[in-house]
Design a protein around this motif. Structure first.
Motif, PDB file in Angstrom:
ATOM      1  N   GLY A   1       0.821  -1.206   0.000  1.00 23.72           N
ATOM      2  CA  GLY A   1       0.000   0.000   0.000  1.00 23.72           C
ATOM      3  C   GLY A   1       0.851   1.249   0.000  1.00 23.72           C
ATOM      4  N   ALA A   2       0.530   2.172   0.911  1.00 23.95           N
ATOM      5  CA  ALA A   2       1.259   3.438   0.987  1.00 23.95           C
ATOM      6  C   ALA A   2       2.481   3.356   1.880  1.00 23.95           C
ATOM      7  CB  ALA A   2       0.322   4.541   1.489  1.00 23.95           C
ATOM      8  N   ALA A   3       2.733   2.201   2.477  1.00 25.94           N
ATOM      9  CA  ALA A   3       3.891   2.058   3.378  1.00 25.94           C
ATOM     10  C   ALA A   3       5.192   2.144   2.589  1.00 25.94           C
ATOM     11  CB  ALA A   3       3.815   0.732   4.118  1.00 25.94           C
ATOM     12  N   ASP A   4       6.207   2.707   3.210  1.00 26.07           N
ATOM     13  CA  ASP A   4       7.507   2.910   2.564  1.00 26.07           C
ATOM     14  C   ASP A   4       8.343   1.640   2.682  1.00 26.07           C
ATOM     15  OD1 ASP A   4       9.975   3.749   1.635  1.00 26.07           O
ATOM     16  OD2 ASP A   4       9.931   5.669   2.700  1.00 26.07           O
ATOM     17  N   GLN A   5       8.560   0.958   1.558  1.00 25.52           N
ATOM     18  CA  GLN A   5       9.280  -0.310   1.596  1.00 25.52           C
ATOM     19  C   GLN A   5      10.781  -0.135   1.827  1.00 25.52           C
ATOM     20  OE1 GLN A   5       8.197  -1.760  -2.386  1.00 25.52           O
ATOM     21  NE2 GLN A   5      10.374  -1.763  -2.904  1.00 25.52           N
ATOM     22  N   ARG A   6      11.262   1.105   1.897  1.00 30.21           N
ATOM     23  CA  ARG A   6      12.666   1.335   2.263  1.00 30.21           C
ATOM     24  C   ARG A   6      12.881   1.183   3.768  1.00 30.21           C
ATOM     25  NH1 ARG A   6      13.360   7.168  -0.353  1.00 30.21           N
ATOM     26  NH2 ARG A   6      11.392   7.325   0.788  1.00 30.21           N
TER      27      ARG A   6
ATOM     28  N   VAL B   1      10.494   7.129   9.775  1.00 27.12           N
ATOM     29  CA  VAL B   1      10.239   7.734   8.461  1.00 27.12           C
ATOM     30  C   VAL B   1      11.576   8.030   7.795  1.00 27.12           C
ATOM     31  CG1 VAL B   1       8.019   8.758   9.110  1.00 27.12           C
ATOM     32  CG2 VAL B   1      10.129  10.069   9.428  1.00 27.12           C
ATOM     33  N   VAL B   2      11.586   7.999   6.483  1.00 29.94           N
ATOM     34  CA  VAL B   2      12.774   8.383   5.726  1.00 29.94           C
ATOM     35  C   VAL B   2      12.739   9.894   5.521  1.00 29.94           C
ATOM     36  CG1 VAL B   2      14.019   8.142   3.546  1.00 29.94           C
ATOM     37  CG2 VAL B   2      12.893   6.156   4.556  1.00 29.94           C
ATOM     38  N   VAL B   3      13.704  10.597   6.087  1.00 29.86           N
ATOM     39  CA  VAL B   3      13.717  12.057   5.978  1.00 29.86           C
ATOM     40  C   VAL B   3      14.608  12.523   4.840  1.00 29.86           C
ATOM     41  CG1 VAL B   3      13.201  12.411   8.410  1.00 29.86           C
ATOM     42  CG2 VAL B   3      15.580  12.224   7.697  1.00 29.86           C
TER      43      VAL B   3
END
Length: 331
Positions: free
Chosen positions: A70-75, A192-194
């Motif tokens: 979904g919208a989750a960040d796979q990184r 979160v990736v900043v």
């Protein structure tokens, strides 16, 4: 005694941005077939393209499980660990194999906590003995080789690149793609990736995946030109010791050792490398070790298959010139 696992063996299909599989994945698939029925795990709802799917079929993959994040960040490693834990539980998986990169080792650790799995990282082999996954790995700066039996029902093993020679399956398959919607926990979304900076493109292979690595140490005095030229003619990667990276001669992503990248190339060439124990721990599993150093007492000569006492600025250009001559002669 049985030499195959009852549940499926999941293999995380690391791939480049263009969708092509990274080379070490083929090694995982080869080892995975020796453990049991192989499922490829693809991050992304659409799954792999047709060419990659055909490549997976040639490797005997039975099913490709596409994870819809979904919208989750796979990184984010917590996100991937959550998704893999849910998939493993849903399929009753017996094992997960993944390449031993920095990110994947963090995923493996989180997955162990999340699922109660036994985890082995930086392994060089995996097999089944008495119904359990057994992984081999070197420890104590490469001075010991251990066999680790995973006693939990689910095993997670991160394998170093160049651990085995990839081979196609005796019976190719036509893997089906099954999409799995994944519910990511709130805890996994806390990070979160900043900032994300893409690495500059390079024609050289990734350091952890390269079959040939040319490594420079203090003896380079900051000049990596002859190492880069030799690496390019051999189609290899360039690495460094901690001293070289701390001096700012090359980026820290090139550091090999206990606090850097662990490598196991077919051929390691160390130029101006003393062979300190923390560096040896990251490269001692190399297939063939060649050392070039002006100091005949350098510890690296103790583990070298071929040792050359000489000035790297003389030896390496000569080797590069001769290799180019041989390549030109072959057309």
């Amino acid at each position: 005694m049985t030499n195959h696992l009852a549940g499926p063996v999941l293999v995380l299909l690391d791939h480049a941005p263009d969708g092509t599989l990274r080379a070490p994945v083929l090694e995982l698939l080869t080892l995975g077939r020796g453990l049991g029925a192989v499922h490829g795990v693809w991050l992304g709802a659409d799954g792999p393209g047709g060419d990659v799917l055909a490549e997976l079929g040639a490797q005997g993959v039975e099913v490709v499980d596409a994870l819809d994040l979904g919208a989750a960040d796979q990184r984010l490693t917590p996100v991937v660990a959550d998704a893999l834990a849910d998939l493993a539980a849903a399929l009753g998986a017996a094992a997960l194999l993944l390449t031993s990169t920095f990110d994947n080792k963090e995923i493996a650790g989180r997955l162990g906590v999340r699922s109660g799995a036994g985890v082995v990282v930086d392994a060089s082999d995996a097999r089944v003995a008495d119904g359990r996954v057994v992984a081999d790995k070197t420890v104590l700066a490469g001075t010991w080789t251990t066999s680790c039996a995973v006693r939990t029902p689910f095993a997670v093993v991160a394998l170093k690149a160049n651990s085995t020679q990839p081979t196609p399956a005796a019976a190719p398959t036509s893997p089906a793609v099954v999409t799995h919607p994944v519910a990511i926990s709130g805890a996994a979304r806390q990070a979160v990736v900043v900032e994300h900076a893409e690495r500059a493109p390079s024609d050289r292979p990734a350091l952890g995946e390269a079959q040939v690595v040319v490594v420079g140490g203090r003896g380079t005095n900051g000049d990596f030109t002859p190492l880069e030229e030799l690496a390019d003619v051999l189609g290899g990667a360039v690495g460094a010791t901690r001293v070289a990276t701390d001096e700012g001669w090359i980026g820290h992503d090139a550091q090999i050792g206990q606090t850097g990248v662990t490598i196991a190339p077919r051929l390691y060439i160390g130029a101006g490398v003393s062979g300190a124990v923390h560096h040896r721990g990251g490269m001692q599993a190399s297939g063939t070790i060649v050392a070039v150093n002006s100091d005949p007492e350098s510890p690296i000569f103790e583990i070298a298959d071929l040792g050359i006492v000489g000035d790297l600025f003389t030896v390496l250009p000569q080797a590069t010139q001769e290799l180019r001559r041989l390549k030109d002669a072959q057309g």
